[in-house]
Design an enzyme around this catalytic site. Sequence first.
Site, mmCIF file in Angstrom:
data_model
loop_
_atom_site.group_PDB
_atom_site.id
_atom_site.type_symbol
_atom_site.label_atom_id
_atom_site.label_comp_id
_atom_site.label_asym_id
_atom_site.label_seq_id
_atom_site.Cartn_x
_atom_site.Cartn_y
_atom_site.Cartn_z
ATOM 1 N N ASN A 76 -5.449 -1.900 -6.135
ATOM 2 C CA ASN A 76 -6.203 -0.988 -5.277
ATOM 3 C C ASN A 76 -5.424 -0.722 -3.991
ATOM 4 O O ASN A 76 -4.752 -1.600 -3.460
ATOM 5 C CB ASN A 76 -7.630 -1.478 -5.009
ATOM 6 C CG ASN A 76 -7.739 -2.929 -4.572
ATOM 7 O OD1 ASN A 76 -6.854 -3.745 -4.850
ATOM 8 N ND2 ASN A 76 -8.812 -3.251 -3.902
ATOM 9 N N ILE A 77 -5.523 0.527 -3.555
ATOM 10 C CA ILE A 77 -4.797 0.974 -2.365
ATOM 11 C C ILE A 77 -5.807 1.651 -1.449
ATOM 12 O O ILE A 77 -6.329 2.732 -1.777
ATOM 13 C CB ILE A 77 -3.663 1.951 -2.763
ATOM 14 C CG1 ILE A 77 -2.698 1.256 -3.744
ATOM 15 C CG2 ILE A 77 -2.906 2.427 -1.519
ATOM 16 C CD1 ILE A 77 -1.724 2.174 -4.437
ATOM 17 N N GLU A 78 -6.125 0.965 -0.348
ATOM 18 C CA GLU A 78 -7.181 1.465 0.538
ATOM 19 C C GLU A 78 -6.610 2.407 1.594
ATOM 20 O O GLU A 78 -5.384 2.573 1.704
ATOM 21 C CB GLU A 78 -7.904 0.270 1.172
ATOM 22 C CG GLU A 78 -8.581 -0.576 0.099
ATOM 23 C CD GLU A 78 -9.446 -1.696 0.634
ATOM 24 O OE1 GLU A 78 -9.290 -2.077 1.809
ATOM 25 O OE2 GLU A 78 -10.286 -2.194 -0.152
ATOM 26 N N CYS A 126 -8.692 2.838 -6.747
ATOM 27 C CA CYS A 126 -8.921 1.547 -7.407
ATOM 28 C C CYS A 126 -7.728 1.162 -8.296
ATOM 29 O O CYS A 126 -6.948 2.027 -8.713
ATOM 30 C CB CYS A 126 -10.164 1.615 -8.284
ATOM 31 S SG CYS A 126 -11.702 1.724 -7.374
ATOM 32 N N GLU A 142 -7.612 0.210 -11.447
ATOM 33 C CA GLU A 142 -7.633 0.783 -12.805
ATOM 34 C C GLU A 142 -7.066 2.203 -12.784
ATOM 35 O O GLU A 142 -6.278 2.599 -13.643
ATOM 36 C CB GLU A 142 -9.061 0.858 -13.353
ATOM 37 C CG GLU A 142 -9.794 -0.459 -13.419
ATOM 38 C CD GLU A 142 -10.568 -0.810 -12.146
ATOM 39 O OE1 GLU A 142 -10.017 -0.630 -11.034
ATOM 40 O OE2 GLU A 142 -11.704 -1.265 -12.265
ATOM 41 N N CYS A 191 -15.787 -0.030 -11.133
ATOM 42 C CA CYS A 191 -16.733 0.871 -10.461
ATOM 43 C C CYS A 191 -17.018 2.089 -11.343
ATOM 44 O O CYS A 191 -16.326 2.355 -12.329
ATOM 45 C CB CYS A 191 -16.181 1.297 -9.105
ATOM 46 S SG CYS A 191 -14.923 2.586 -9.191
ATOM 47 N N CYS A 212 -14.123 4.631 -11.798
ATOM 48 C CA CYS A 212 -13.105 4.177 -12.755
ATOM 49 C C CYS A 212 -13.620 4.277 -14.185
ATOM 50 O O CYS A 212 -12.873 4.662 -15.088
ATOM 51 C CB CYS A 212 -12.667 2.754 -12.437
ATOM 52 S SG CYS A 212 -11.605 2.701 -10.977
HETATM 53 N N1 THU Z 1 -12.068 -1.690 -6.532
HETATM 54 C C1 THU Z 1 -11.154 -1.564 -7.553
HETATM 55 O O1 THU Z 1 -9.937 -1.556 -7.330
HETATM 56 N N2 THU Z 1 -11.632 -1.430 -8.815
HETATM 57 C C2 THU Z 1 -12.947 -1.404 -9.130
HETATM 58 O O2 THU Z 1 -13.303 -1.031 -10.240
HETATM 59 C C3 THU Z 1 -13.924 -1.884 -8.141
HETATM 60 C C4 THU Z 1 -13.505 -1.673 -6.730
HETATM 61 C C5 THU Z 1 -11.560 -1.820 -5.154
HETATM 62 C C6 THU Z 1 -11.823 -0.632 -4.275
HETATM 63 C C7 THU Z 1 -11.769 -1.259 -2.902
HETATM 64 O O3 THU Z 1 -10.411 -1.292 -2.476
HETATM 65 C C8 THU Z 1 -12.231 -2.686 -3.112
HETATM 66 O O4 THU Z 1 -12.167 -2.921 -4.513
HETATM 67 C C9 THU Z 1 -13.638 -2.962 -2.622
HETATM 68 O O5 THU Z 1 -14.530 -2.024 -3.120
#
Ligand code: THU
Length: 131
Positions: free
Chosen positions: A42-44, A53, A55, A86, A89
């Site tokens: 994941n890259i915020e 996310c 995936e 989520c 995804c």
């Molecule tokens: N996140 C994912 O990378 N994949 C998911 O399916 C659930 C959420 C990440 C997004 C965000 O960076 C962090 O988890 C918290 O929501």
Amino acid sequence: MEEKELLKEAVKAREFAYVPYSGFKVGAALVTKDGQIFHGCNIENAAYSVTNCAERTALFKAYSEGVTKFETLVVTADTEGPVAPCGACRQVISELCDPEMEVILTNIKGDIQRTTVKDLLPGAFSPKDLK
Ligand code: THU
């Protein structure tokens, strides 16, 4: 590749997560039909909603390289039980992967839930709905 090794690939992918806001690292390992592995994390972003996310990172990396046939997707995070992808995804996975494809949800303790693309998102909005 053995399942145990695959789980390790997702854990490896997770290390690169850029998560200054949530601190919640997620890793994904996408195995292609021709045996390659695309890693995703994941890259915020300070504009939170444009976060990508793990995936989707893995899937978009593969698609952007012209690789579109997949065998398995593994997702991991430091969660109590196997991590739950989520909704966004699930929608992307359901469009880009075969409905019967295996998805392995896990956590860094090694709990495992094996599922399939079609079971991740029953009633998914699909290209058929656009006709
Ligand atoms: N996140 C994912 O990378 N994949 C998911 O399916 C659930 C959420 C990440 C997004 C965000 O960076 C962090 O988890 C918290 O929501």
